[in-house]
Write a protein that holds these residues in place. Sequence first.
Motif, PDB file in Angstrom:
ATOM      1  N   ASN A   6      38.174  46.519  74.610  1.00 39.34           N
ATOM      2  CA  ASN A   6      37.156  47.506  74.266  1.00 39.34           C
ATOM      3  C   ASN A   6      37.460  48.872  74.878  1.00 39.34           C
ATOM      4  OD1 ASN A   6      34.926  46.415  72.564  1.00 39.34           O
ATOM      5  ND2 ASN A   6      34.991  44.821  74.135  1.00 39.34           N
ATOM      6  N   ILE A   7      37.951  48.882  76.092  1.00 39.28           N
ATOM      7  CA  ILE A   7      38.350  50.144  76.730  1.00 39.28           C
ATOM      8  C   ILE A   7      39.502  50.776  75.936  1.00 39.28           C
ATOM      9  CG2 ILE A   7      39.374  51.171  78.806  1.00 39.28           C
ATOM     10  CD1 ILE A   7      36.449  50.460  79.181  1.00 39.28           C
TER      11      ILE A   7
ATOM     12  N   ALA B  14      31.840  48.179  76.207  1.00 36.28           N
ATOM     13  CA  ALA B  14      32.788  47.367  76.981  1.00 36.28           C
ATOM     14  C   ALA B  14      32.108  46.750  78.196  1.00 36.28           C
ATOM     15  CB  ALA B  14      33.983  48.220  77.410  1.00 36.28           C
TER      16      ALA B  14
ATOM     17  N   PHE C 274      37.142  42.971  77.849  1.00 37.23           N
ATOM     18  CA  PHE C 274      36.711  44.253  78.403  1.00 37.23           C
ATOM     19  C   PHE C 274      37.786  45.315  78.198  1.00 37.23           C
ATOM     20  CE2 PHE C 274      36.915  47.124  82.096  1.00 37.23           C
ATOM     21  CZ  PHE C 274      35.717  47.802  81.949  1.00 37.23           C
ATOM     22  N   TRP C 275      39.027  44.982  78.533  1.00 35.48           N
ATOM     23  CA  TRP C 275      40.117  45.959  78.402  1.00 35.48           C
ATOM     24  C   TRP C 275      40.446  46.252  76.947  1.00 35.48           C
ATOM     25  CZ3 TRP C 275      40.855  49.195  81.978  1.00 35.48           C
ATOM     26  CH2 TRP C 275      40.655  48.844  83.312  1.00 35.48           C
TER      27      TRP C 275
ATOM     28  N   THR D 127      31.622  53.055  72.445  1.00 34.47           N
ATOM     29  CA  THR D 127      32.546  51.923  72.571  1.00 34.47           C
ATOM     30  C   THR D 127      32.841  51.649  74.040  1.00 34.47           C
ATOM     31  OG1 THR D 127      33.524  52.584  70.468  1.00 34.47           O
ATOM     32  CG2 THR D 127      34.763  51.013  71.786  1.00 34.47           C
TER      33      THR D 127
END
Length: 130
Positions: free
Chosen positions: A85-86, A62, A82-83, A58
């Motif tokens: 996914n982080i 990202a 992106f964040w 995962t």
Amino acid sequence: MDQKDTEMNENGISSSTSGVVVQVREKKGPLRAAIPYMPFPVAVICLFLNTFVPGLGTFVSAFTVLCGAQTDLPNRHVCCVFWLNIAAAFIQILTAIVMVGWIMSIFWGMDMVIMAISKGYRNQGIPQQL
């Protein structure tokens, strides 16, 4: 009603035979909708990573968002996706201790592969013979 539109079964209950089409659409939450549509080989690698190290696939996925991978969140900025996914990766890592994160991580990887197949990216990245 017409005899043509209804039929009687053996219990005497009528059922409609007219061609009604029902469409079902899955509503995804923001974390689930942030899963990127990746090329098939990358999605398989992320599934493999998520299976053995929860959250690692995962985390890698990202960065595919920063490389231009599409998601189901078209109205959100790339950095926001992106964040998300982080955050999903860290949730998987932190809850892996009680097996919840590990299971979530494997299902996340399976979703990545299913999404890659559904978007037609299966043959992308594989050299074609001429």
